[in-house]
Design a protein around this motif. Structure first.
Motif, PDB file in Angstrom:
ATOM      1  N   GLU A  68      71.805 105.571  77.859  1.00  0.00           N
ATOM      2  CA  GLU A  68      72.763 105.324  78.933  1.00  0.00           C
ATOM      3  C   GLU A  68      73.734 106.488  79.068  1.00  0.00           C
ATOM      4  OE1 GLU A  68      74.246 103.544  82.131  1.00  0.00           O
ATOM      5  OE2 GLU A  68      72.713 102.516  80.936  1.00  0.00           O
ATOM      6  N   ALA A  69      74.200 107.019  77.928  1.00  0.00           N
ATOM      7  CA  ALA A  69      75.092 108.176  77.969  1.00  0.00           C
ATOM      8  C   ALA A  69      74.395 109.374  78.608  1.00  0.00           C
ATOM      9  CB  ALA A  69      75.568 108.524  76.556  1.00  0.00           C
ATOM     10  N   SER A  72      73.994 108.820  82.421  1.00  0.00           N
ATOM     11  CA  SER A  72      75.240 108.982  83.171  1.00  0.00           C
ATOM     12  C   SER A  72      75.545 110.445  83.475  1.00  0.00           C
ATOM     13  CB  SER A  72      76.402 108.370  82.384  1.00  0.00           C
ATOM     14  OG  SER A  72      76.732 109.154  81.255  1.00  0.00           O
ATOM     15  N   ARG A  73      74.875 111.373  82.775  1.00  0.00           N
ATOM     16  CA  ARG A  73      75.105 112.806  83.009  1.00  0.00           C
ATOM     17  C   ARG A  73      74.083 113.401  83.968  1.00  0.00           C
ATOM     18  NH1 ARG A  73      79.686 112.288  82.379  1.00  0.00           N
ATOM     19  NH2 ARG A  73      79.712 114.492  83.040  1.00  0.00           N
ATOM     20  N   ALA A 227      74.674 115.202  76.229  1.00  0.00           N
ATOM     21  CA  ALA A 227      75.445 114.127  75.581  1.00  0.00           C
ATOM     22  C   ALA A 227      75.080 114.111  74.097  1.00  0.00           C
ATOM     23  CB  ALA A 227      75.120 112.776  76.229  1.00  0.00           C
ATOM     24  N   PRO A 228      76.003 113.681  73.248  1.00  0.00           N
ATOM     25  CA  PRO A 228      77.387 113.317  73.555  1.00  0.00           C
ATOM     26  C   PRO A 228      78.301 114.525  73.707  1.00  0.00           C
ATOM     27  CG  PRO A 228      77.048 113.128  71.208  1.00  0.00           C
ATOM     28  CD  PRO A 228      75.712 113.506  71.802  1.00  0.00           C
ATOM     29  N   ARG A 289      84.703 113.993  74.983  1.00  0.00           N
ATOM     30  CA  ARG A 289      84.130 112.749  74.492  1.00  0.00           C
ATOM     31  C   ARG A 289      85.067 112.151  73.448  1.00  0.00           C
ATOM     32  NH1 ARG A 289      79.771 110.102  76.564  1.00  0.00           N
ATOM     33  NH2 ARG A 289      78.814 112.153  76.868  1.00  0.00           N
ATOM     34  N   GLY A 334      83.158 106.741  72.123  1.00  0.00           N
ATOM     35  CA  GLY A 334      81.943 107.277  72.725  1.00  0.00           C
ATOM     36  C   GLY A 334      82.037 107.533  74.207  1.00  0.00           C
ATOM     37  N   ASP A 335      83.084 107.043  74.869  1.00  0.00           N
ATOM     38  CA  ASP A 335      83.239 107.259  76.304  1.00  0.00           C
ATOM     39  C   ASP A 335      83.585 108.713  76.610  1.00  0.00           C
ATOM     40  OD1 ASP A 335      82.746 104.624  76.814  1.00  0.00           O
ATOM     41  OD2 ASP A 335      84.805 104.091  77.363  1.00  0.00           O
ATOM     42  N   ALA A 336      83.246 109.136  77.832  1.00  0.00           N
ATOM     43  CA  ALA A 336      83.686 110.438  78.318  1.00  0.00           C
ATOM     44  C   ALA A 336      85.177 110.391  78.621  1.00  0.00           C
ATOM     45  CB  ALA A 336      82.912 110.813  79.579  1.00  0.00           C
TER      46      ALA A 336
END
Length: 347
Positions: A68-69, A72-73, A227-228, A289, A334-336
């Motif tokens: 998912e990470a 999202s990029r 990511a990450p 991050r 872990g969120d941006a």
């Protein structure tokens, strides 16, 4: 939806075992983990079922978070083919179905072409059986193939040809099970085979060290880290002092609680990962991050960040930051950061 299907499929497998056989498999599994085994010996179907029921929900959660990470990029990009190296019972292909679509997923030519490679025939057989219980086309149409992961036969001689090419290659919870000399062989093969490669390992210092070594090889092969990390340069964390890892919340089944002897209805699966892609795939890493759990104080949120320009640095977000403060209150490990407009992966 996909996660619920997986849980139901695993529960049906456990319910289908004779109680005495299931209890024996669980006890062997418990003994293996007490002695620190990374990959317990799976002697028969009961062992494989017990291991899958215990580990698959956690590895699924970690791999879904990593994918998912990555998704999202990359915006609208989606893989039309997926190769899972050392995939065993298939947690990564379930995770890919969760991230990029369930029923009727894939491109104009039909479902995503999915191939799982593993050296364990019992694990592959169980993975095929589990996939048959899913509504996701990519799972139902997946090919489950028995082969060496290093390109050598059991005698150490050159074995099968190079890995088949795929848009997405996953190497999940595999490197720790290989001899040190074979780990980077697998990573290099993944880099040659995939347009995008996602490596996931346990969130321990050793797992992080294997992930960073894989990251270095992917970058050397010409892939960009999306990511990450917010960059493809050297990781700013100092080995032996700290390690980069994240956590995925997993709802425990009764088997989880039995094996671990715990009473909580959940656990946090710690994992390290790197997701990298060839330059032809459009996308860019996050500017920063969050690498630790945010600490909430009265009127402020304390963040530990990994950034492209300043490496590791702390950040304090207060009420005077307005909307960013409200976002920081909801931010997760872990969120941006800083916040960006939401980009949903293609479904």
């Amino acid at each position: 939806m996909i996660e619920e299907e997986l849980r139901h499929a695993l529960a049906a497998l456990v319910d289908g075992l004779p109680p005495r056989q299931a209890a024996g498999a669980v006890e062997r599994l418990m003994t293996g983990y007490r002695h620190g085994e990374a990959a317990p010996v799976l002697r028969d179907r009961a062992d494989v079922v017990a291991y899958a029921a215990y580990r698959m929900p956690a590895t699924f959660a970690a791999q879904a978070a990593a994918l998912e990470a990555f998704a999202s990029r990359t915006g609208e990009w989606r893989p039309e083919s997926h190769l899972d190296i050392g995939g065993g019972t298939g947690a990564a292909v379930w995770a890919a179905a969760d991230v990029w679509g369930g029923a009727h997923d894939g491109g104009p030519d039909g479902p995503r072409r999915t191939t799982v490679l593993d050296r364990s025939e019992p694990a592959l057989a169980l993975g095929r059986e589990l996939a048959g219980a899913s509504t996701a086309d990519a799972l139902g149409a997946a090919a489950w193939r028995h082969r060496s992961l290093t390109g050598h036969d059991q005698g150490g001689r050159p074995g099968e040809a190079a890995l088949p090419e795929a848009d997405l290659v996953t190497v999940s919870y595999v490197l720790g099970e290989l001899a040190e000399r074979d780990r980077l062989t697998v990573v290099d093969a993944a880099a040659r085979a995939g347009r995008a490669v996602v490596v996931t390992e346990p969130g321990t210092p050793d797992g992080y060290a294997r992930t960073i070594a894989a990251r270095d090889h992917l970058v050397a092969a010409g892939l960009r880290v999306l990511a990450p990390c917010p960059h493809s340069e050297r990781c700013p964390m100092v080995p032996g002092e700290d390690w980069c890892h994240f956590a995925a919340r997993v709802n425990r089944s009764s088997l989880h609680r039995q094996v671990k002897g715990g009473s909580l209805p959940y656990e946090d699966e710690k994992f390290s990962y790197v997701a990298a892609a060839h330059p032809a795939i459009a996308g860019a890493p996050a500017p920063g991050r969050i690498v630790r759990r945010p600490q909430k104080r009265k009127g402020q949120v304390l963040l530990d960040l990994c950034t492209a320009g300043d490496g590791l640095r702390p950040a304090t977000v207060t009420k005077r930051h307005g909307a960013d403060y409200r976002r920081a209150r909801d931010a997760k490990w872990g969120d941006a950061w800083p916040p960006e407009p939401d980009v949903e992966p293609a479904r």
